[in-house]
Every structure is written in structure tokens, then in C-alpha cells.
Design an enzyme around this catalytic site. Structure first.
Site, short mmCIF file in Angstrom:
data_model
loop_
_atom_site.label_atom_id
_atom_site.label_comp_id
_atom_site.label_asym_id
_atom_site.label_seq_id
_atom_site.Cartn_x
_atom_site.Cartn_y
_atom_site.Cartn_z
N ASP A 1 0.19 -7.63 1.51
CA ASP A 1 0.59 -6.22 1.63
C ASP A 1 2.10 -6.06 1.62
OD1 ASP A 1 0.29 -3.51 1.76
OD2 ASP A 1 -0.17 -3.43 3.91
N SER B 1 4.68 2.63 7.87
CA SER B 1 4.31 1.47 7.06
C SER B 1 5.46 1.02 6.18
CB SER B 1 3.11 1.82 6.17
OG SER B 1 1.94 1.94 6.92
N HIS C 1 0.81 -1.22 0.00
CA HIS C 1 0.00 0.00 0.00
C HIS C 1 0.85 1.27 0.00
CE1 HIS C 1 0.39 -0.11 4.54
NE2 HIS C 1 0.46 1.18 4.36
#
Length: 414
Positions: free
Chosen positions: A168, A247, A138
Site C-alpha cells: 500500500d 492516509s 490506495h
């Protein structure tokens, strides 16, 4: 009043005072506990342990004194349980940071939005000296230009070798590696246990080279994938501060090994900031997926085609299951492996305690002879198998046990 009368009153007053004192002394003497009673009253002993007591040792009696709280050993010196800032040695954290920072990068992703150029930031880490960088899918999704910024401030363009929305994860190839940049070692997420100290290094809110620390709060969590209805198994929960921009960065153990990829945080829905509940994709999934991404291939995740939930007390009572564990099957995908094997989803709903509860579905209580306690156990069993494998499920249906064999297939494309 004459002098004799006055002297008489004073005398009476003195006598009265003397008698009162005598009574008080007698009362104190007779109401005081005996010496045997005093010695029988337990007096708590303040004990300070220097390491976590072994199971066979007797734990000290608890008291309200902070100094009596036990200490826990981190393996790198004593860790006090009552004072978080002192629980990890400062020198250890500084050494760990200097050891790992050259392998952690910031990632700038540029996307086209409504005819304008937008950008977002994330984190990543180097896994190979040739310039391979792991991050979240992402972080780089829909990017038209990706830049990797190294710990020394230098930047290089990167291309996406492959990405996997189901886990992911994404793998980047950096065009140019600066001197001093190096790969970070990978650990074994199967060895991770709750309570272990960990650090996160990344780029929260664009603040590059930020380190935070905390503990592993739990293991074996199930978190949603970015797209579709799939979930990621064996996620690591941590209270190390993870914020937007973290992230794709590494979750690191005190031995200087990456054990997870920071990916998600739990929020109250009003603010996307750290609430002490963050999740990392286990590094063993990185080990599985990245070799496929490096070759430009998709990872062939196995699939049985069911969705459902954990069996809890409410579901057990509403469905008359007679058991409070297992993976409840709410829906079976038409034409999928589970449907062909005859698994059943919910047949309807029952009002129970004012709540509509789906009932009538199969409950999976074992897979290949191993207990299935919740839906995460079923997901883990399937995810860490391979497409083409057969798994033997023990199923509870209408109060009876039956055995169902399912041949796993590759998940359909999104």
C-alpha cells in the site's frame, strides 16, 4: 405532687445521667486500641516520582490519591501518567510541528466515475528535495489527475512513478516544489517500542496541516494489503487520532523522524472515523520498496504460498496439537513453493464446542532456528527475506517434528 417528691425525682434523674456518662467514659477507655496497636496499622505514604523507577527500585505502595501516581519520562521532560493533555510538553509539540509541517503534503486525487469526475483526499510526505513524495497506493489508485498541496497552500501536479498494492505504498514526482518545502528525515521502525509518544500530521476530512498525538499502542501487527489475500507485516498500532484523509501521511516520533505511513483505522463498521486504533506501515518497508518504485519497477516480494492463522487454545485442543503457539497452515497454494516442499493444509473440520474448527494442517514452530509464535512471525520471516532464499522450517505434523526447506519465489502478479 408536693415539692419534696419533685426534688427527689430530679435528684434521681441527675444521678442516672451521671452514671450513664461514667459508663460511656469507661467504655471508650477500655475499647480504645493500645498505642502499640495504633502504631502497627500501616499508613500509606503518598509518594510522587519524577521519573519512571528503575527495575531494581522499590515501587511506592499504591493509594487512591491522584498525586501519588508515578510519572513517566518522555526524554523531553516529565510526562504525567494520569493526565494525558499534560503528558507531552506543549512547546515540544509546537517545535516538532514547525519542524515537520513543511515536509507534509495534502493529496487530491481525481477519478472518473460513471462518466463523472470524482475526487478524494489523502496525505503524503516529501522524502527528497527533487520532489519525491510518498503516500498510500490506495490514495492515488485509479487517479486520472493528482495534485499535491504544500503547507503554504500552493499546489502542483504530480505523476505516479510507481505503486505497490502489496505494501500500500506509492511514490509521486511533483512537477514544481515551492520555496520552503523540504524533505522529512526517516527513522528506524525496528527501534519503535510500545508506549513511545508519536504524532500524526496530515489532511483528515480535508483539514490540511492537522496534528494529533498519542502513543505507540503495539508493534508487529499484521494488516491486510489493499488487494489480494496478502498482508503487511510489522505494522505499528497507535492511538493518535487517524481519520479519513490521514492516509499516506507520516507517523512521527518525538525526535522528528518518520517511523511509519498512516494507512488504516479500525472501525465498528458503521462509521469510518477514529476509534483509537490506527495502523501505520513501518518506515523500513518504505526503505525497501521506494527504490524499486523510483525506477518504475515492482518490488519482488518473496512468497511461499500458504494461508493460515495463529495457534490458540481452541485450535490446539480441537486438533490435539499439544502446543499453543505457532503458525497453523490452513491452505497451501497449488503449485507454490510450500506445496512443492510438501507442506500440508487442513484436511477437514472438527466440531468442537459447537464450532467447526479446521484441523489436520501443519504447524510451523520455527524458521531458520528462530521460534515462530504466530502467523505474523512467519509472514515477517518470509517478507524480509528475498526471492531465491531458502528458509528452513521446523514443522509439527501429527505430533511429530520434521524439518522442511523451502526456496522462496516472487509473488505472482495480481
Amino acid at each position: 405532687m408536693n415539692k419534696k417528691v419533685l426534688l427527689g425525682l430530679v435528684g434521681l434523674l441527675l444521678i442516672s445521667m451521671f452514671l450513664c456518662c461514667a459508663v460511656a467514659v469507661v467504655a471508650v477507655f477500655y475499647l480504645r486500641p493500645s498505642s502499640d496497636a495504633i502504631s502497627a496499622v500501616p499508613v500509606p505514604e503518598i509518594v510522587v516520582a519524577t521519573a519512571a523507577p528503575a527495575l531494581e527500585e522499590t515501587r511506592p505502595e499504591p493509594t487512591l490519591e491522584k498525586s501519588s501516581l508515578p510519572t513517566l519520562s518522555s526524554g523531553k521532560g516529565d510526562v504525567t501518567a494520569d493526565s494525558r493533555p499534560q503528558s507531552v510538553d506543549e512547546a515540544d509539540l509546537s517545535e516538532l510541528y514547525s519542524q515537520m509541517e513543511h515536509g507534509v503534503v495534502a493529496i487530491q486525487t481525481y477519478v472518473q466515475q460513471y462518466g463523472q469526475l470524482g475526487e478524494s483526499s489523502g496525505s503524503g510526505f516529501i522524502i527528497d528535495e527533487s520532489g519525491l513524495v510518498v503516500t498510500n497506493e490506495h490514495v492515488i489508485a485509479d487517479g486520472i489527475r493528482i495534485e499535491v498541496i504544500f503547507s503554504d497552500g500552493s499546489a502542483s501536479r504530480a505523476t505516479v512513478l510507481g505503486s505497490d498494492p502489496d505494501s500500500d505504498l506509492a511514490l509521486l514526482q511533483v512537477e514544481e516544489m515551492p520555496e520552503g518545502a523540504r524533505a522529512v528525515p526517516l527513522g528506524d521502525s525496528d527501534e519503535v517500542k510500545p508506549g513511545q509518544w508519536v504524532v500524526a500530521i496530515g489532511n483528515p476530512f480535508g483539514l490540511q496541516n492537522t496534528i494529533t498525538y498519542g502513543i505507540v499502542s503495539a508493534v508487529g501487527r499484521m494488516i491486510p494489503a489493499r488487494v489480494g489475500s496478502y498482508s503487511i507485516p510489522q505494522a505499528i498500532q497507535t492511538d493518535a487520532a487517524i481519520n479519513p484523509g490521514n492516509s499516506g501521511g507520516p507517523l512521527i516520533n518525538m525526535a522528528g523522524q518518520v517511523i511509519g505511513v498512516n494507512a488504516q483505522i479500525y472501525t465498528d463498521g458503521r462509521t469510518a472515523a477514529n476509534a483509537g486504533v490506527g495502523f501505520a506501515i513501518p518506515v523500513n518497508i518504505v526503505r525497501m520498496v521506494v527504490p524499486y518504485l523510483k525506477e518504475g519497477n515492482s518490488y519482488p516480494w518473496p512468497w511461499i504460498g500458504v494461508s493460515g492463522t495463529d495457534v490458540d487454545m481452541l485450535l490446539a485442543e480441537a486438533g490435539d496439537l499439544g502446543i499453543q503457539r505457532g503458525a497453523y497452515i490452513a491452505e497451501v497454494t497449488v503449485g507454490g513453493p510450500a506445496a512443492r516442499a510438501g507442506l500440508r493444509g487442513s484436511s477437514g473440520a472438527r466440531q468442537y464446542g459447537g464450532v467447526a474448527i479446521a484441523v489436520g494442517g501443519d504447524v510451523i514452530i520455527a524458521a531458520n532456528g528462530q521460534p515462530i509464535n504466530d502467523f505474523a512471525d512467519l509472514l515477517e520471516t518470509v517478507a524480509f527475506s528475498e526471492a531465491g532464499d531458502e528458509i528452513v522450517l521446523t514443522v509439527l505434523r501429527e505430533g511429530k517434528e520434521l524439518v522442511v526447506t523451502i526456496a522462496l519465489e516472487t509473488r505472482p502478479a495480481h
